[in-house]
Design a protein around this motif. Structure first.
Motif, mmCIF file in Angstrom:
data_model
loop_
_atom_site.group_PDB
_atom_site.id
_atom_site.type_symbol
_atom_site.label_atom_id
_atom_site.label_comp_id
_atom_site.label_asym_id
_atom_site.label_seq_id
_atom_site.Cartn_x
_atom_site.Cartn_y
_atom_site.Cartn_z
ATOM 1 N N THR A 180 0.827 -1.205 0.000
ATOM 2 C CA THR A 180 0.000 0.000 0.000
ATOM 3 C C THR A 180 0.863 1.257 0.000
ATOM 4 N N GLN A 181 2.056 1.161 0.569
ATOM 5 C CA GLN A 181 2.891 2.349 0.764
ATOM 6 C C GLN A 181 3.613 2.805 -0.500
ATOM 7 N N ILE A 182 3.579 2.003 -1.560
ATOM 8 C CA ILE A 182 4.239 2.433 -2.795
ATOM 9 C C ILE A 182 3.311 3.308 -3.636
ATOM 10 N N TYR A 183 2.051 3.421 -3.243
ATOM 11 C CA TYR A 183 1.059 4.189 -4.002
ATOM 12 C C TYR A 183 1.538 5.616 -4.235
ATOM 13 N N PRO A 184 1.373 6.162 -5.458
ATOM 14 C CA PRO A 184 0.600 5.627 -6.570
ATOM 15 C C PRO A 184 1.406 4.802 -7.568
ATOM 16 N N ALA A 185 2.650 4.436 -7.220
ATOM 17 C CA ALA A 185 3.427 3.586 -8.120
ATOM 18 C C ALA A 185 2.762 2.219 -8.249
ATOM 19 N N LEU A 186 3.109 1.482 -9.281
ATOM 20 C CA LEU A 186 2.530 0.176 -9.539
ATOM 21 C C LEU A 186 3.305 -0.908 -8.810
ATOM 22 N N THR A 187 2.672 -2.046 -8.623
ATOM 23 C CA THR A 187 3.308 -3.150 -7.905
ATOM 24 C C THR A 187 4.158 -3.960 -8.879
ATOM 25 N N ASN A 188 5.429 -3.609 -8.964
ATOM 26 C CA ASN A 188 6.375 -4.335 -9.805
ATOM 27 C C ASN A 188 7.728 -4.333 -9.100
ATOM 28 N N GLY A 189 8.677 -5.086 -9.656
ATOM 29 C CA GLY A 189 9.971 -5.221 -9.002
ATOM 30 C C GLY A 189 10.670 -3.894 -8.781
ATOM 31 N N GLU A 190 10.539 -2.965 -9.737
ATOM 32 C CA GLU A 190 11.172 -1.659 -9.608
ATOM 33 C C GLU A 190 10.656 -0.911 -8.385
ATOM 34 N N SER A 191 9.325 -0.802 -8.259
ATOM 35 C CA SER A 191 8.765 -0.024 -7.151
ATOM 36 C C SER A 191 8.961 -0.732 -5.815
ATOM 37 N N LEU A 192 8.900 -2.070 -5.806
ATOM 38 C CA LEU A 192 9.034 -2.800 -4.538
ATOM 39 C C LEU A 192 10.457 -2.703 -3.986
ATOM 40 N N THR A 193 11.450 -2.900 -4.835
ATOM 41 C CA THR A 193 12.829 -2.823 -4.335
ATOM 42 C C THR A 193 13.201 -1.388 -3.977
ATOM 43 N N ARG A 194 12.695 -0.439 -4.743
ATOM 44 C CA ARG A 194 12.966 0.971 -4.430
ATOM 45 C C ARG A 194 12.345 1.338 -3.080
ATOM 46 N N HIS A 195 11.109 0.870 -2.842
ATOM 47 C CA HIS A 195 10.444 1.167 -1.576
ATOM 48 C C HIS A 195 11.174 0.493 -0.413
#
Length: 440
Positions: free
Chosen positions: A412-427
């Motif tokens: 939920t905390q990556i919003y509004p980014a999409l759920t993909n490897g880029e956003s998850l590892t960056r978060h």
């Protein structure tokens, strides 16, 4: 001078977020123990075995614009396993397949008139130029798309895809949703032809996950599989340990990377509005058929389906950017249907789903023959993507709730980014930095 003892941190959940977070915390000098209930790390980025080869359970891609994933691969010494290649997409509408790979394809798209195409281009430009996503939060996705692209484009293009993605209901979806997707999709396009570029790690995302796991072990951390945490033990509003197999294992901090609805059971006796928000967070799940074929099904990476009679959301043939030689010579086709967990499809048996999916696939592609199938699998996950209604971003769970030593890190905390490897590892990298500040 005495050295300061190493602080012990429990990380709960071994999906991509959990492993990434454990890696970044280990690299910062903490002693990390990662607890995972299943028999493998990776979560949705995990693999299955088809004969002698491992393949992704679900489809994943790395875009040329995914700079964090590429930098992380370099950091982990696996950049030589990155591959990129041009690919293409199409739409399936009213029994026909329409290419949408090049600018020429777009200009010839027969479902839209010349003015509609111009307004669709304006929609993409409006998304690209928009910077303050919060201003889109109180506008419905339908209102925004009709405003920029017109009613005809919405009816023929956007509405069927939104219905498929959100299991029939998207009325309260904010415009932020389509803004984020248009931005990411545009980043796959390169050059005058505007051909899409997609990439992968040989072996899948799990190649990166396993590299991080090796780094965690080298730093003195542990990963414990088949070890569900029963409780985060709290005393005097402070985390003192985690209970595993009925025994409390002490730690000085705990990070829960599970999906919000799963968190309250680990905190019995802890109450408050933030806990109730966790329990009620809505999620999309998925039912996904994976076919390993002995030949390609189509010429496209992604086929978007605007024919509402087809039960699955799209046709994703990952071996248009993954070399089939890296996946045992198979051609991998993923047929997902995103569902709320009340959907009848979520309760149907694997055999019923496979029968229905193949029936529609045969109708879409008359040349397709079941004899091409070497393996067929049906995968389900209840928690895939958190749903955001208008204004719901204000309820995103805090990284540090009001319990000393407890941290929440989730999708939920990556919003509004999409759920993909880029956003998850960056978060995960960002969250590790914030956790260090709290523990300093």
């Amino acid at each position: 001078m005495e050295s300061k003892p190493v602080m012990s941190i429990a990380v709960i959940g071994g999906g991509m977020v959990g492993v990434s977070l454990a890696y970044f915390l280990s690299r910062a000098g903490y002693r990390v123990i990662l607890y995972e209930a299943s028999d493998q790390i990776g979560g949705l980025a995990g693999t299955i075995r088809l004969g002698d080869v491992e393949v992704d359970r679900f489809y994943h891609t790395i875009l040329s614009s995914d700079t964090h994933m590429q930098a992380l691969a370099e950091e982990l010494g696996i950049a030589d396993r990155l591959r990129f290649r041009p690919t293409g997409s199409a739409f399936f509408h009213d029994g026909r397949l329409y290419p949408m790979t090049t600018l020429r394809d777009f200009m010839a798209f027969p479902l839209l008139r010349t003015m509609d195409r111009a307004r669709l281009g304006l929609t993409i430009l409006a998304a690209y130029l928009h910077r303050d996503w919060r201003r889109l939060e109180e506008i419905s996705v339908e209102e925004w798309l009709v405003r920029w692209g017109g009613r005809r484009a919405f009816h023929h293009l956007w509405r069927p895809m939104l219905r498929a993605k959100f299991d029939g209901r998207f009325e309260d979806l904010p415009a932020t949703y389509i803004w984020a997707r248009l931005i990411r999709t545009r980043s796959t396009r390169r050059g005058v032809s505007q051909r899409e570029m997609a990439g992968y790690l040989v072996g899948g995302h799990v190649t990166m996950i396993r590299a991080m796991a090796r780094a965690i072990a080298a730093a003195g951390g542990e990963i414990r599989l088949r070890t569900p945490v029963q409780e985060v033990v709290v005393s005097d509003h402070r985390v003192v340990g985690v209970r595993v197999n009925g025994v409390t294992e002490p730690c000085e901090a705990a990070v829960i990377t599970l999906h919000p609805p799963l968190i309250p059971r680990l905190l019995p006796g802890v109450e408050g509005p933030w806990v109730e928000d966790l329990r009620s967070w809505p999620y999309l799940g998925v039912v996904c058929v994976l076919l390993a074929l002995d030949r390609p099904l189509t010429d496209y990476w992604t086929i978007y389906i605007t024919d509402e009679s087809v039960p699955f959301t799209g046709v994703i043939e990952t071996t248009h950017y993954i070399d089939p030689a890296d996946v045992g010579g198979y051609h991998l086709v993923y047929l997902p249907k995103y569902v709320t967990w009340e959907s009848p499809w979520a309760r149907r048996s694997d055999s019923e789903i496979l029968e229905a999916w193949l029936e529609h696939l045969q109708r879409m592609f008359p040349a397709f023959r079941p004899e091409w199938i070497r393996h067929a699998r049906v995968h389900r996950e209840r928690y895939v993507e958190p749903l955001f209604h208008r204004g719901q971003w204000q309820r995103i769970p805090p990284l540090a709730p009001p319990l000393s030593g407890l941290f929440l890190v989730n999708l939920t905390q990556i919003y509004p980014a999409l759920t993909n490897g880029e956003s998850l590892t960056r978060h995960a990298r960002w969250a590790a930095g914030e956790i260090q500040k709290h523990l300093a």
